[in-house]
Design a protein around this motif. Structure first.
Motif, mmCIF file in Angstrom:
data_model
loop_
_atom_site.group_PDB
_atom_site.id
_atom_site.type_symbol
_atom_site.label_atom_id
_atom_site.label_comp_id
_atom_site.label_asym_id
_atom_site.label_seq_id
_atom_site.Cartn_x
_atom_site.Cartn_y
_atom_site.Cartn_z
ATOM 1 N N VAL A 157 0.859 -1.182 0.000
ATOM 2 C CA VAL A 157 0.000 0.000 0.000
ATOM 3 C C VAL A 157 0.896 1.234 0.000
ATOM 4 C CG1 VAL A 157 -1.744 1.336 1.226
ATOM 5 C CG2 VAL A 157 -1.857 -1.153 1.224
ATOM 6 N N THR A 158 0.651 2.133 -0.945
ATOM 7 C CA THR A 158 1.378 3.394 -1.020
ATOM 8 C C THR A 158 0.385 4.539 -0.843
ATOM 9 O OG1 THR A 158 3.005 2.476 -2.556
ATOM 10 C CG2 THR A 158 2.845 4.873 -2.447
ATOM 11 N N ARG A 159 0.605 5.364 0.146
ATOM 12 C CA ARG A 159 -0.217 6.559 0.285
ATOM 13 C C ARG A 159 0.567 7.726 -0.308
ATOM 14 N NH1 ARG A 159 -1.006 7.783 6.584
ATOM 15 N NH2 ARG A 159 -1.541 5.577 6.671
ATOM 16 N N GLY A 160 -0.054 8.420 -1.246
ATOM 17 C CA GLY A 160 0.648 9.497 -1.925
ATOM 18 C C GLY A 160 -0.309 10.294 -2.780
ATOM 19 N N ASN A 161 0.211 11.272 -3.478
ATOM 20 C CA ASN A 161 -0.622 12.172 -4.257
ATOM 21 C C ASN A 161 -1.038 11.557 -5.587
ATOM 22 O OD1 ASN A 161 -0.581 14.286 -2.391
ATOM 23 N ND2 ASN A 161 1.379 15.026 -3.162
ATOM 24 N N LEU A 162 -2.340 11.530 -5.824
ATOM 25 C CA LEU A 162 -2.864 11.175 -7.141
ATOM 26 C C LEU A 162 -2.684 12.363 -8.078
ATOM 27 C CD1 LEU A 162 -4.652 9.102 -8.838
ATOM 28 C CD2 LEU A 162 -6.565 10.569 -8.165
ATOM 29 N N SER A 163 -2.856 13.538 -7.520
ATOM 30 C CA SER A 163 -2.644 14.803 -8.232
ATOM 31 C C SER A 163 -2.132 15.803 -7.208
ATOM 32 C CB SER A 163 -3.937 15.286 -8.887
ATOM 33 O OG SER A 163 -4.944 15.490 -7.899
ATOM 34 N N GLU A 164 -1.935 17.023 -7.631
ATOM 35 C CA GLU A 164 -1.376 18.020 -6.734
ATOM 36 C C GLU A 164 -2.271 18.303 -5.533
ATOM 37 O OE1 GLU A 164 -0.426 21.508 -8.902
ATOM 38 O OE2 GLU A 164 1.232 20.585 -10.020
ATOM 39 N N ASP A 165 -3.575 18.133 -5.693
ATOM 40 C CA ASP A 165 -4.497 18.486 -4.623
ATOM 41 C C ASP A 165 -5.330 17.320 -4.113
ATOM 42 O OD1 ASP A 165 -5.965 18.132 -6.889
ATOM 43 O OD2 ASP A 165 -7.164 19.961 -6.707
ATOM 44 N N ARG A 166 -4.939 16.086 -4.459
ATOM 45 C CA ARG A 166 -5.742 14.949 -4.012
ATOM 46 C C ARG A 166 -4.849 13.788 -3.579
ATOM 47 N NH1 ARG A 166 -10.956 14.129 -4.610
ATOM 48 N NH2 ARG A 166 -11.155 15.591 -6.361
ATOM 49 N N LEU A 167 -5.136 13.287 -2.365
ATOM 50 C CA LEU A 167 -4.409 12.142 -1.817
ATOM 51 C C LEU A 167 -5.073 10.853 -2.267
ATOM 52 C CD1 LEU A 167 -2.114 11.332 0.219
ATOM 53 C CD2 LEU A 167 -3.900 11.266 1.974
ATOM 54 N N GLY A 168 -4.275 9.820 -2.444
ATOM 55 C CA GLY A 168 -4.815 8.517 -2.824
ATOM 56 C C GLY A 168 -4.141 7.391 -2.084
ATOM 57 N N ASP A 218 8.413 13.446 -8.692
ATOM 58 C CA ASP A 218 7.749 14.719 -8.979
ATOM 59 C C ASP A 218 6.590 14.991 -8.021
ATOM 60 O OD1 ASP A 218 5.922 12.842 -9.817
ATOM 61 O OD2 ASP A 218 5.455 13.847 -11.719
ATOM 62 N N GLY A 219 6.454 14.151 -6.986
ATOM 63 C CA GLY A 219 5.395 14.333 -6.010
ATOM 64 C C GLY A 219 4.104 13.621 -6.334
ATOM 65 N N ILE A 220 4.024 12.939 -7.472
ATOM 66 C CA ILE A 220 2.832 12.211 -7.904
ATOM 67 C C ILE A 220 3.171 10.728 -8.013
ATOM 68 C CG2 ILE A 220 1.057 11.963 -9.685
ATOM 69 C CD1 ILE A 220 0.999 14.660 -8.248
ATOM 70 N N VAL A 221 2.315 9.864 -7.481
ATOM 71 C CA VAL A 221 2.547 8.418 -7.547
ATOM 72 C C VAL A 221 2.217 7.895 -8.939
ATOM 73 C CG1 VAL A 221 1.876 6.162 -6.636
ATOM 74 C CG2 VAL A 221 2.151 8.115 -5.078
ATOM 75 N N GLU A 222 3.116 7.092 -9.483
ATOM 76 C CA GLU A 222 2.888 6.439 -10.774
ATOM 77 C C GLU A 222 2.629 4.945 -10.561
ATOM 78 O OE1 GLU A 222 4.788 10.150 -11.288
ATOM 79 O OE2 GLU A 222 5.877 8.415 -10.483
#
Length: 440
Positions: free
Chosen positions: A227-238, A290-294
């Motif tokens: 499980v990875t918690r991280g940014n889906l986009s600049e303003d949304r956590l996933g 870049d701060g966004i999870v791939e």
């Protein structure tokens, strides 16, 4: 909130003869010698137990200690939370226990004793939930041989009444998934027998800790592996949930909060789990920092479609969420070398036009121009080599240039001297496209 954990050490056995130790996962590391305060806590615990005990170490999560110091009541002093197992001959119920000790008149005293369930402590989380500063304890219990676990949520101010919530889970995370400034609980469960899988959002309401949202999960997943918690986009956590699909395959689902809990990969309208189908090993991560999870997906490099599976070479495509299109799109096309610890992002102009071969005898990866079939006279573009810096490889590495180095490994590249071939990369392209894995 101040939380600090410390591990009870094996040398305690020589000091406290009434204590016996479970040398499973709990005994894999040699912890440091106990301090005087830690010995005081253990001595206070002995006074309220009628039998020998085994310290129990949470198997997952941030806290891996049998002892946790945490300020549960927000006073000046920390309380001590101890996980252990009582050896009760003939006992039919679980012998797992949680003891909470507080300091009174400069001495540790047991104030609460909680009965657990199962055979092990899976996970321990201490956090506020919703509005307010009160600390809740989320304790996960597991049973040997069973994948489903039990979570009990306790409120310190009312421990005598028992847990304020009890349920089952395969994955438990506590985070601010709805971007409200407070934390919520996400429980993910799979039921192989009934072919059901769900994710639940637990929030603090006027009635207590309740399930406020529930969504379906892919029932084809056998086990959740990461499980990875991280940014889906600049303003949304996933929450990016990687799972095992069997036959050496994995995939990913993503949970977000958008007015309610949503699974944006798998739901009653769409099943995009096949998009992220890949060989087991790659996990969802912010691969390019870049701060966004791939999310990774694997496919064969050109020319390997008819090769034996043991000889096939896979490319890894990385997907990211497009906020305008509201879908996942291809972001990078790469070669992922787990064994040597690097990822090379292929230039966009290489897509469908380049293939690779492994030269195992020289520990090299060779990139070729692909014109429709694998042949011995394909045009070589470049080769990447991993060399041991502690050995004298100067003669073997003539014509190579250093990309980077880490530890004992030096990562080298040899670029083909062919100015007429537009697919030949520049050194600058290679340097900016080369990523080391797990670099601290």
């Amino acid at each position: 909130m101040r939380i600090k954990a410390f591990i009870a050490c094996l040398c305690l056995a020589a000091l406290l003869c009434s204590c016996s130790f479970n040398l499973g996962i709990e005994g894999l590391m040699l912890p440091p010698r106990l301090t005087d305060e830690q010995n005081e806590i253990y001595a206070a615990l002995q006074k309220v137990t009628d039998s020998n005990i085994k310290l129990k170490y949470p198997r997952t999560g941030e806290y891996r200690s049998a002892f946790v110091l945490v300020n549960l009541d927000d006073d000046i002093e920390d309380e001590a939370v101890v996980f252990y197992e009582e050896t009760l001959p003939g006992a039919k119920d679980s012998s797992l226990r949680i003891n909470i000790l507080d300091k009174e008149d400069d001495k540790w005293k047991s104030v609460y004793k909680i009965e657990g369930t199962g055979t092990d402590i899976d996970k321990a989380i201490f956090s506020t939930l919703g509005n307010g500063d009160e600390i809740y304890m989320m304790i996960g219990f597991s049973t040997l041989g069973q994948t489903e676990k039990v979570v009990k949520v306790y409120r310190y101010s009312d421990l005598i009444s028992g847990p304020v919530y009890e349920g089952t889970y395969s994955i438990m995370e506590v985070l601010d998934i709805d971007n409200s400034g407070t934390s919520e609980i996400v429980l993910i469960s799979g039921n192989t027998a009934s072919q059901t899988a769900t994710a639940k959002l637990l929030q603090k309401t006027d009635k207590g800790i309740e399930v406020t949202h529930e969504v379906g999960m892919d029932t084809k997943s056998i086990d959740y592996t990461n499980v990875t918690r991280g940014n889906l986009s600049e303003d949304r956590l996933g929450l990016f949930i990687d799972s095992d699909r069997g036959t050496n395959l994995a995939t990913t689902e993503v949970l977000i909060y958008d007015d309610r809990l949503k699974n944006i990969v798998y739901n009653k309208f769409v099943d995009n789990t096949e998009m992220f189908l890949r060989v087991t090993g790659n996990i969802s991560t912010d691969i390019d920092k870049d701060g966004i999870v791939e999310i990774p997906s694997t496919s064969l490099f050109p020319g390997y479609e008819k090769e034996d599976k043991n000889k096939q070479v896979h490319a890894t495509t990385w997907y990211a969420w497009d906020t305008k299109e509201k879908k996942f799109v291809k972001k990078h096309y790469s070669y992922y070398n787990f064994n040597d610890g690097y990822v090379f992002m292929l230039p966009q102009r290489w897509s469908g036009k380049v293939t690779v071969k492994r030269a195992s005898e020289s520990n090299e990866l060779v990139f070729y121009k692909f014109d429709g079939e694998m042949t011995d006279d394909m045009i070589e573009l470049m080769r990447i080599k991993v060399s041991n810096r502690t050995e004298d490889n100067r003669g073997k590495n003539l014509g190579y240039r250093a990309i980077t180095a880490f530890g004992q490994n030096e990562y080298l590249v040899k670029i083909t001297d062919n100015e007429d071939e537009p697919l030949v990369p520049t050194m600058s392209e290679i340097t900016h496209s080369f990523i080391l894995l797990n670099q601290e």
